[in-house]
Design a protein around this motif. Sequence first.
Motif, mmCIF file in Angstrom:
data_model
loop_
_atom_site.group_PDB
_atom_site.id
_atom_site.type_symbol
_atom_site.label_atom_id
_atom_site.label_comp_id
_atom_site.label_asym_id
_atom_site.label_seq_id
_atom_site.Cartn_x
_atom_site.Cartn_y
_atom_site.Cartn_z
ATOM 1 N N HIS A 1 56.539 2.164 -0.303
ATOM 2 C CA HIS A 1 56.353 2.631 1.077
ATOM 3 C C HIS A 1 55.105 3.506 1.161
ATOM 4 C CE1 HIS A 1 58.168 3.855 5.080
ATOM 5 N NE2 HIS A 1 57.104 4.621 4.965
ATOM 6 N N CYS B 1 56.240 1.904 8.795
ATOM 7 C CA CYS B 1 56.648 2.739 9.937
ATOM 8 C C CYS B 1 56.024 2.283 11.262
ATOM 9 C CB CYS B 1 56.317 4.214 9.686
ATOM 10 S SG CYS B 1 57.165 4.889 8.254
ATOM 11 N N TYR C 1 59.639 6.685 16.612
ATOM 12 C CA TYR C 1 58.509 7.330 17.279
ATOM 13 C C TYR C 1 58.252 6.760 18.672
ATOM 14 C CZ TYR C 1 57.118 8.680 12.511
ATOM 15 O OH TYR C 1 57.080 9.172 11.246
ATOM 16 N N HIS D 1 61.360 1.937 9.916
ATOM 17 C CA HIS D 1 61.684 3.352 10.081
ATOM 18 C C HIS D 1 62.575 3.363 11.317
ATOM 19 C CE1 HIS D 1 60.167 7.790 10.596
ATOM 20 N NE2 HIS D 1 61.443 7.659 10.910
ATOM 21 N N HIS E 1 62.488 4.724 3.770
ATOM 22 C CA HIS E 1 62.817 6.118 3.430
ATOM 23 C C HIS E 1 64.200 6.507 3.945
ATOM 24 C CE1 HIS E 1 61.324 6.566 7.511
ATOM 25 N NE2 HIS E 1 60.065 6.417 7.139
ATOM 26 N N ASP F 1 55.929 7.257 0.711
ATOM 27 C CA ASP F 1 55.703 7.621 2.120
ATOM 28 C C ASP F 1 54.638 8.721 2.220
ATOM 29 O OD1 ASP F 1 55.981 7.405 4.848
ATOM 30 O OD2 ASP F 1 57.802 8.602 4.963
HETATM 31 ZN ZN ZN Z 1 58.524 6.459 8.481
#
Ligand code: ZN
Length: 489
Positions: A69, A98, A197, A225, A255, A371
Amino acid sequence: MAADRYDLIIRNAVIVDGTRAPRFEGEVGVRKGRIAKLGRGAGALRDAGADREIDAKGKVLAPGFIDAHTHDDRLLLSSPDMSAKVSQGVTTVVSGNCGVSLAPMVHKSGAVTPPLDLLDATGAWFRFPSFAAYFEELASKPAATNFAPMIGHTTLRVMSMDDVERPASAAEISRMRELAREAMSAGAIGVSTGTFYEPASAAPTAEIIEVCRPLTEFKGLYVTHMRDEAAKVMDSLDETFLIGRELGVKVVISHHKVAGTPNHGRSKETLAHISRHMATQPIGMDCYPYCASSTILTWSRVGPASKVLVTWSKPHPEFSGMELSVVAAKLGLSQEAAVAKLLPAGAIYFAMDENDVQRILSFEHTMVGSDGLPHDASPHPRLWGTFPRVLGHYSRDLGLFPLETAVHKMTGLTAATFGLTDRGVIREGAHADLTLFDPGQVAEAATFAKPIQAAHGIDAVIVSGEPVWENGAPTGARPGRRVGGMPRA
Ligand code: ZN
Ligand code: CU
């Protein structure tokens, strides 16, 4: 008869081959970037010669680590020696996570839409209209590590929609789907989403499924994500599994964590749920070995955290590395007002439970992924510390799992999950991506206070038979290439 001749021989090693098999003494002969000979037993290649020899002195030789990641899409171009990664033994990075990928996107003017600014806040690096164009540049200016790229759904939205704060229209969905198809046919390995997000959080499940349709045809991965890693984490898992089933593809939970104090301990629930679904559909997951997270600064994330560190701030770079409470006091503002003043900015949030981190990391199917955020002024230490921390702190010092398992989580398991053929294992015919490390000394040096530091105990890192990291420094070699995905027709 002439003695066997190799480009490189590594002698006197203890081999941990990435499959979880018990370690054994052995020697490796490399020819034309591949492992041509794996000799079992001490001195197995004593009669062979090579242009170059490395004496492992009884240290561990493992497959090069694969960072499951990353956000290294731009780092591969802007810092091609990839020191943050090769210093840890990483030889391949999975990029575009992500929902955020550098391509396909041409930035015109104004501010870069967050969270795409994680890759570049200026916009100047967003200059690839297609994945083919991005791959072409990386083929002409390779990095030290290999990369397995993904398409970010958020990037596709910003590229295809005039207003990203709503669900995409049918026409926008078909534009995004075409961009995804172009990327998959050029060699991307999958699509990632970051529905946690804004603005991707405005995308309903149906939009994601329709944009990701090309994954079915190309056997790509859906990597996410998730929308919620806190109170509604179970709903998010179900959404992820549904998307995987609808498309008939493997999903990877990015993650994996349970954030926020009220959710501490809930990894028992999530892992049981994941295990149940693994019986009927392919699921993978990655995890970084820290109980603090790191991403853009948002007020909603400050509340559930016990401590918040500012990692960067565009208007106030002088506060990088400082605690938010200290910044607020210095500014004479409430924490909420201080956050508003610092934006756009990044932060580290202490909001996870150590027991959850250990439970998730130990789970049989969990891969190690950093990450890391390579363009943060004061990055989370996972950027430089993830792999040595799993090998040193969690495997050796805490005894969470044997070294063979730790290595498998960063090599064989990861290559199998992402379909990286002939990587992640030490066997004859495999690519000669190798990491030599001292199992007694390996440890991360990066800390929250001093995050940019090369790890201890990583002796040599080899990509396609060429050393890229030796004696604590990059060698300058840049043998990295695109791996995984469809071969170009
Ligand atoms: Zn992420
Ligand atoms: Cu990420």
